[in-house]
Motif scaffolding. Structure first.
Motif, PDB file in Angstrom:
ATOM      1  N   ASN A   5       0.829  -1.211   0.000  1.00 19.26           N
ATOM      2  CA  ASN A   5       0.000   0.000   0.000  1.00 19.26           C
ATOM      3  C   ASN A   5       0.861   1.258   0.000  1.00 19.26           C
ATOM      4  OD1 ASN A   5      -2.411  -1.306  -0.094  1.00 19.26           O
ATOM      5  ND2 ASN A   5      -2.725  -1.281   2.133  1.00 19.26           N
ATOM      6  N   GLN A   6       1.960   1.200   0.812  1.00 19.62           N
ATOM      7  CA  GLN A   6       2.868   2.358   0.880  1.00 19.62           C
ATOM      8  C   GLN A   6       3.534   2.589  -0.472  1.00 19.62           C
ATOM      9  OE1 GLN A   6       5.498   1.500   4.136  1.00 19.62           O
ATOM     10  NE2 GLN A   6       4.307   2.711   5.587  1.00 19.62           N
ATOM     11  N   ASP A   7       3.921   1.477  -1.123  1.00 20.29           N
ATOM     12  CA  ASP A   7       4.544   1.563  -2.449  1.00 20.29           C
ATOM     13  C   ASP A   7       3.603   2.212  -3.456  1.00 20.29           C
ATOM     14  OD1 ASP A   7       6.881   0.535  -1.674  1.00 20.29           O
ATOM     15  OD2 ASP A   7       6.671  -1.430  -2.644  1.00 20.29           O
ATOM     16  N   SER A   8       2.342   1.732  -3.457  1.00 19.12           N
ATOM     17  CA  SER A   8       1.347   2.272  -4.407  1.00 19.12           C
ATOM     18  C   SER A   8       1.114   3.745  -4.136  1.00 19.12           C
ATOM     19  CB  SER A   8       0.017   1.524  -4.286  1.00 19.12           C
ATOM     20  OG  SER A   8       0.251   0.159  -4.372  1.00 19.12           O
ATOM     21  N   LEU A  12       1.851   6.856  -6.676  1.00 24.10           N
ATOM     22  CA  LEU A  12       0.818   7.834  -7.036  1.00 24.10           C
ATOM     23  C   LEU A  12       1.328   9.256  -6.790  1.00 24.10           C
ATOM     24  CD1 LEU A  12      -2.159   8.260  -7.930  1.00 24.10           C
ATOM     25  CD2 LEU A  12      -2.741   8.280  -5.488  1.00 24.10           C
ATOM     26  N   LYS A  13       2.004   9.443  -5.653  1.00 22.66           N
ATOM     27  CA  LYS A  13       2.548  10.780  -5.342  1.00 22.66           C
ATOM     28  C   LYS A  13       3.578  11.201  -6.391  1.00 22.66           C
ATOM     29  CE  LYS A  13       2.071  10.694  -0.307  1.00 22.66           C
ATOM     30  NZ  LYS A  13       2.800  10.476   0.952  1.00 22.66           N
ATOM     31  N   TRP A  18       5.083  14.621 -10.917  1.00 22.32           N
ATOM     32  CA  TRP A  18       5.587  14.799 -12.290  1.00 22.32           C
ATOM     33  C   TRP A  18       4.528  15.438 -13.188  1.00 22.32           C
ATOM     34  CZ3 TRP A  18      10.306  14.959 -14.152  1.00 22.32           C
ATOM     35  CH2 TRP A  18      11.334  14.390 -13.413  1.00 22.32           C
ATOM     36  N   GLY A  19       3.262  15.075 -12.960  1.00 25.28           N
ATOM     37  CA  GLY A  19       2.175  15.690 -13.742  1.00 25.28           C
ATOM     38  C   GLY A  19       2.077  17.177 -13.451  1.00 25.28           C
TER      39      GLY A  19
ATOM     40  N   ARG B  20      13.117   8.675  -4.380  1.00 26.65           N
ATOM     41  CA  ARG B  20      13.980   9.805  -4.774  1.00 26.65           C
ATOM     42  C   ARG B  20      13.455  10.516  -6.019  1.00 26.65           C
ATOM     43  NH1 ARG B  20      19.565   7.431  -7.438  1.00 26.65           N
ATOM     44  NH2 ARG B  20      18.697   5.721  -8.626  1.00 26.65           N
ATOM     45  N   TRP B  21      12.540   9.867  -6.749  1.00 25.17           N
ATOM     46  CA  TRP B  21      11.988  10.491  -7.967  1.00 25.17           C
ATOM     47  C   TRP B  21      10.984  11.597  -7.653  1.00 25.17           C
ATOM     48  CZ3 TRP B  21      14.468  10.011 -12.321  1.00 25.17           C
ATOM     49  CH2 TRP B  21      15.336   8.929 -12.463  1.00 25.17           C
ATOM     50  N   MET B  22      10.721  11.808  -6.347  1.00 31.15           N
ATOM     51  CA  MET B  22       9.909  12.966  -5.933  1.00 31.15           C
ATOM     52  C   MET B  22      10.748  14.249  -5.938  1.00 31.15           C
ATOM     53  SD  MET B  22       6.725  12.423  -5.088  1.00 31.15           S
ATOM     54  CE  MET B  22       6.199  13.594  -3.848  1.00 31.15           C
TER      55      MET B  22
END
Lengths: 41, 468
Positions: A5-8, A12-13, A18-19, B20-22
């Protein structure tokens, strides 16, 4: 399960971040390319 | 600790699971905003008609007076980056980004007041001094953070951020024109309102960057990455203190390398529209010339990412060798493209030159990291940006004055740029020699192991993730 869940959530973040910067940049680049095409017309 | 404690370094340490891609988008939030500086010229003409509205009145500002706004901003970019580099490095990226956001948006708001009250000095202070400080702080704030997150690809990481500075104008230019159209009336030019809107938009955007930026926890490294145990020929594993770095010949050689690369590009960028029309009279219209300028800006932006990423593979010194060798050949080829009347080859030469101009900016932080280590790279980069300020004066002066000298001595406009191109090629040859002379920094400048440990212990002491 919690790690998944943390990975997903992090993915998403990352996509949102990036968007947030990518969409305005892409819009600006497309505007510039549109103007630059006048050079070759 | 106070209400602003969320800006402190310890509140920006990444928790386990952070990607790190954040961090590159956080850096882009800052650089896309401050990159507006390249699009400031869209306000020039409307600002010469604030009183006359449809045409300039005698009391309206002159273009020559308005040109100083950009120059002051670039000078203060270099000065603030040099003076506050260590503060940025030690205080962490969030505090620097937050301050940069306040200065940058505050500069726009003060400039709006300057337009309302018709006070050019207020605009010089608002956009030039305050905004210039925002430029300097914002430009260097994410650099060392990105290098620490991407020790395996430092060139690519800083290239992404600095690409944003080149790309900021693409957003700012159409956005500013649209805002002025929205706020203008038959009796009013909408410059002040556009400044206010931009100030608010940029503040919000930069605060998002400040909120999402994180520094790696002490000892963090990317999965599968093994840092080199010993220094390679031009990549040190040691650290050099910022004030020791500026005592080394290597720092000043890199300063010259950046200054010469930027001087060659910046003068051309400012004169690109006029040059294309004068070298190809009847073939390139004013509209096409504007397209040409846009194309140069696009390659300036793309070159930042491309060349900085390439430098991770071929090394920084070799990347600059490419700039200087290829640049010299292309500058020498430009008069030939004019003589043969080939617009396509002329455009090709300049888009490659512009990509290397941008590439020079984007590759230099990783060059500094290789030579001086990561500990004070942001601060050292800040001092190095004075080379940009110097080039901002040399480049346009060289191009404009040599062109005028040629025309005054009877040279046709189409050939008036030839000498300038050869001089630019000569500058790049000097840059090649400076780059050639760069060797590893002598170990007497390296921080002693106990100094490095103390510095790292200071960071570790405050560097525990929040809540951990």
């Amino acid at each position: 399960m919690q790690t998944t869940n943390q990975d997903s959530s992090m993915k998403l973040k990352v996509a949102l971040a990036w968007g947030f910067v990518g969409i305005p940049l892409l819009w600006g680049v497309l505007q510039t390319i549109d103007n630059a095409m006048k050079l070759f017309k | 600790m106070g209400a602003l404690s969320f800006l402190d370094r310890q509140h920006t340490v990444a928790e386990p699971g952070f990607s790190r891609w954040m961090v590159p988008p956080a850096a882009l939030c800052i650089h896309l905003c401050i990159g507006q500086a390249y699009a400031l010229s869209v306000f020039n003409l409307p600002m010469t008609k604030l009183i006359g509205i449809t045409q300039s009145a005698p009391d309206d500002w002159k273009l020559t007076d308005l040109g100083w706004i950009f120059s002051i901003a670039i000078v203060f970019l270099g000065l603030s980056a040099a003076v506050f580099g260590r503060w940025v490095e030690e205080g962490g990226p969030r505090r620097a980004m937050f301050t940069a956001g306040l200065c940058w948006s505050g500069g726009f708001l003060l400039s709006a007041v300057g337009v309302y009250s018709h006070s050019l000095w207020l605009i010089y202070f608002g956009y030039g001094v305050l905004g210039g400080c925002g430029l300097g702080l914002g430009y260097i704030s994410p650099v060392s953070t990105l290098i620490k997150w991407f020790p395996d690809r430092p060139g690519m990481a800083t290239g992404m951020a600095i690409m944003g500075f080149g790309g900021g104008a693409f957003i700012a230019s159409p956005l500013s024109v649209w805002l002025m159209q929205k706020f203008s009336t038959p009796t009013h030019v909408g410059v002040a309102e556009a400044f206010i809107a931009l100030g608010v938009i940029y503040f919000c955007f930069m605060m998002v960057g400040a909120a999402i930026v994180r520094i790696p926890a002490p000892g963090w490294k990317p999965e599968g990455y093994t840092p080199p145990a010993v220094s390679q020929k031009l990549i040190t594993t040691k650290h050099v203190y910022v004030y020791d770095a500026i005592k080394t010949p290597q720092f000043w050689l890199i300063w010259c390398v950046l200054c010469l690369n930027v001087t060659a590009g910046i003068g051309v960028l400012g004169q690109a529209s006029a040059m294309s029309q004068e070298m190809f009279p009847g073939h390139v219209t004013a509209l096409a010339a504007a397209g040409f300028v846009g194309l140069l800006s696009l390659f300036n932006m793309l070159g930042r990412f491309f060349w900085a990423s390439i430098s991770d593979v071929i090394g920084r010194k070799n990347t600059y060798f490419c700039f200087f060798v290829l640049g010299t050949v292309l500058y020498i080829a430009v008069p030939w493209t004019g003589a043969t009347g080939s617009v396509a080859l002329f455009v090709l030469c300049f888009v490659i030159i512009m990509s290397m101009y941008g590439g020079g900016f984007a590759t230099v932080p990783a060059y500094l990291k290789d030579m001086f280590g990561t500990r004070y790279v942001g601060a050292i980069h800040g001092v190095l940006l004075t080379a940009w300020s110097a080039a901002g004066v040399f480049g346009p002066v060289l191009v404009n004055y040599i062109r005028q000298y040629q025309i005054d001595h009877g040279v046709a406009k189409a050939q008036a740029y030839n000498t300038t191109m050869y001089i630019m090629a000569g500058l790049l040859v000097i840059g090649f020699v400076c780059n050639f002379l760069i060797t590893a920094v002598h170990e007497r400048y390296h921080m002693r192991d106990h100094e490095t440990e103390e510095a790292e212990a200071d960071v570790a002491a405050i560097g525990k993730p929040v809540g951990a």
